[in-house]
Design an enzyme around this catalytic site. Structure first.
Site, PDB file in Angstrom:
ATOM      1  N   HIS A 114      35.544 -18.026  -8.863  1.00 44.22           N
ATOM      2  CA  HIS A 114      35.134 -16.804  -9.563  1.00 44.22           C
ATOM      3  C   HIS A 114      36.038 -15.646  -9.123  1.00 44.22           C
ATOM      4  O   HIS A 114      36.300 -15.497  -7.926  1.00 44.22           O
ATOM      5  CB  HIS A 114      33.668 -16.493  -9.221  1.00 44.22           C
ATOM      6  N   GLU A 179      43.670 -16.986  -6.289  1.00 53.63           N
ATOM      7  CA  GLU A 179      42.871 -18.148  -6.720  1.00 53.63           C
ATOM      8  C   GLU A 179      43.678 -19.425  -6.554  1.00 53.63           C
ATOM      9  O   GLU A 179      43.167 -20.455  -6.108  1.00 53.63           O
ATOM     10  CB  GLU A 179      42.453 -17.990  -8.188  1.00 53.63           C
TER      11      GLU A 179
HETATM   12  C1  GRF Z   1      39.988 -17.615 -13.460  1.00 51.19           C
HETATM   13  O1  GRF Z   1      40.164 -16.241 -13.268  1.00 51.19           O
HETATM   14  C2  GRF Z   1      38.721 -18.094 -12.814  1.00 51.19           C
HETATM   15  O2  GRF Z   1      38.414 -17.400 -11.649  1.00 51.19           O
HETATM   16  C3  GRF Z   1      37.706 -17.786 -13.875  1.00 51.19           C
HETATM   17  O3  GRF Z   1      38.350 -18.082 -15.089  1.00 51.19           O
HETATM   18  C4  GRF Z   1      39.757 -17.950 -14.922  1.00 51.19           C
HETATM   19  C5  GRF Z   1      40.361 -19.266 -15.300  1.00 51.19           C
HETATM   20  O4  GRF Z   1      41.758 -19.232 -15.323  1.00 51.19           O
HETATM   21  N1  GRF Z   1      36.488 -18.530 -13.644  1.00 51.19           N
HETATM   22  P1  GRF Z   1      42.585 -20.555 -15.534  1.00 51.19           P
HETATM   23  O5  GRF Z   1      42.020 -21.242 -16.784  1.00 51.19           O
HETATM   24  O6  GRF Z   1      42.411 -21.414 -14.313  1.00 51.19           O
HETATM   25  O7  GRF Z   1      44.000 -20.129 -15.733  1.00 51.19           O
END
Ligand code: GRF
Length: 217
Positions: A114, A179
């Site tokens: 998240h 992330e």
């Molecule tokens: C990310 O920002 C994640 O935190 C959120 O949705 C986005 C997904 O990005 N849950 P991706 O599809 O992995 O590029």
């Protein structure tokens, strides 16, 4: 021989976190895990390509809202996911809220990424929520999934500054970079048995590595 740690990734869109996870697994030989399948609720999710080009099985389970209830959709989703016998289910940009029934079928085996420092800014548009609140800092969180949205036990977080000139896009991009670091690292630790869920507690094995704090450097 030890059994390979099997991961099923659920996506709805771009799949950049999926790609980061796949690359992290590929970097190590022998690999510490295997993405057994990538499942999307959206037929045209771009992220499916990351799996296809590696010959990883992909599956689309559309909601088809007019034809069936959310319960029915999620039952099918759970059945399909179960077929791959996952040790871990990773929600990586999966834009549906899992039902309590789905979650209870895979106890302690579902995690989500998240884009905020939970418990702040749960739900959609977390980056914009951080901007609107005037937060000086934001980031990302990986947590175990419980039926309540973005509320499960926190495994790891990385933080970034929020800059005065930030827009939703610039802040999202800064968080996304973190992330891509955090998610593979957490999945690896779970795969190695260094992190697990006991009841509602995240239990970490003391390996001498700094596992209890996963923060941006
Ligand atoms: C990310 O920002 C994640 O935190 C959120 O949705 C986005 C997904 O990005 N849950 P991706 O599809 O992995 O590029």
């Amino acid at each position: 021989m030890e059994k390979t740690f099997r991961i099923v990734v659920l996506i709805s869109g771009r799949g950049s976190n999926l790609e980061a996870l796949l690359q992290a697994i590929e970097q190590v030989s022998p690999p510490w895990g295997q993405v057994a399948a990538v499942v999307s609720d959206k037929r045209h999710a771009l992220g499916l390509e990351h799996a296809r080009k590696r010959d990883i099985e992909t599956l689309v389970v559309p909601r088809r809202a007019k034809e069936r209830s959310n319960q029915e959709f999620q039952r099918q989703l759970a059945q399909e996911v179960e077929r791959f016998q996952p040790d871990l289910i990773v929600l990586a940009g999966f834009m549906r809220i899992l039902t309590a029934e789905f979650v209870s079928r895979f106890p302690g085996r579902i995690i989500n990424i998240h884009p905020s420092l939970l418990p702040n800014f749960r739900g959609l548009h977390a980056q914009q929520q951080a901007l609107d609140a005037g937060a000086a800092e934001s980031g990302c969180t990986v947590h175990y999934v419980v039926p309540e949205v973005d509320a499960g036990p926190i495994i790891g977080q990385r933080s970034v500054p929020v800059l005065p000139e930030d827009t939703e896009d610039t802040l999202s991009a800064r968080i996304l970079k973190e992330e891509h670091q955090l998610l593979p690292r957490v999945v690896k630790e779970i795969a190695l048995g260094n992190i697990r869920l006991e009841g509602s507690q995240v239990v970490r094995r003391n390996t001498g590595e700094e596992l209890s704090v996963v923060t941006a450097t």
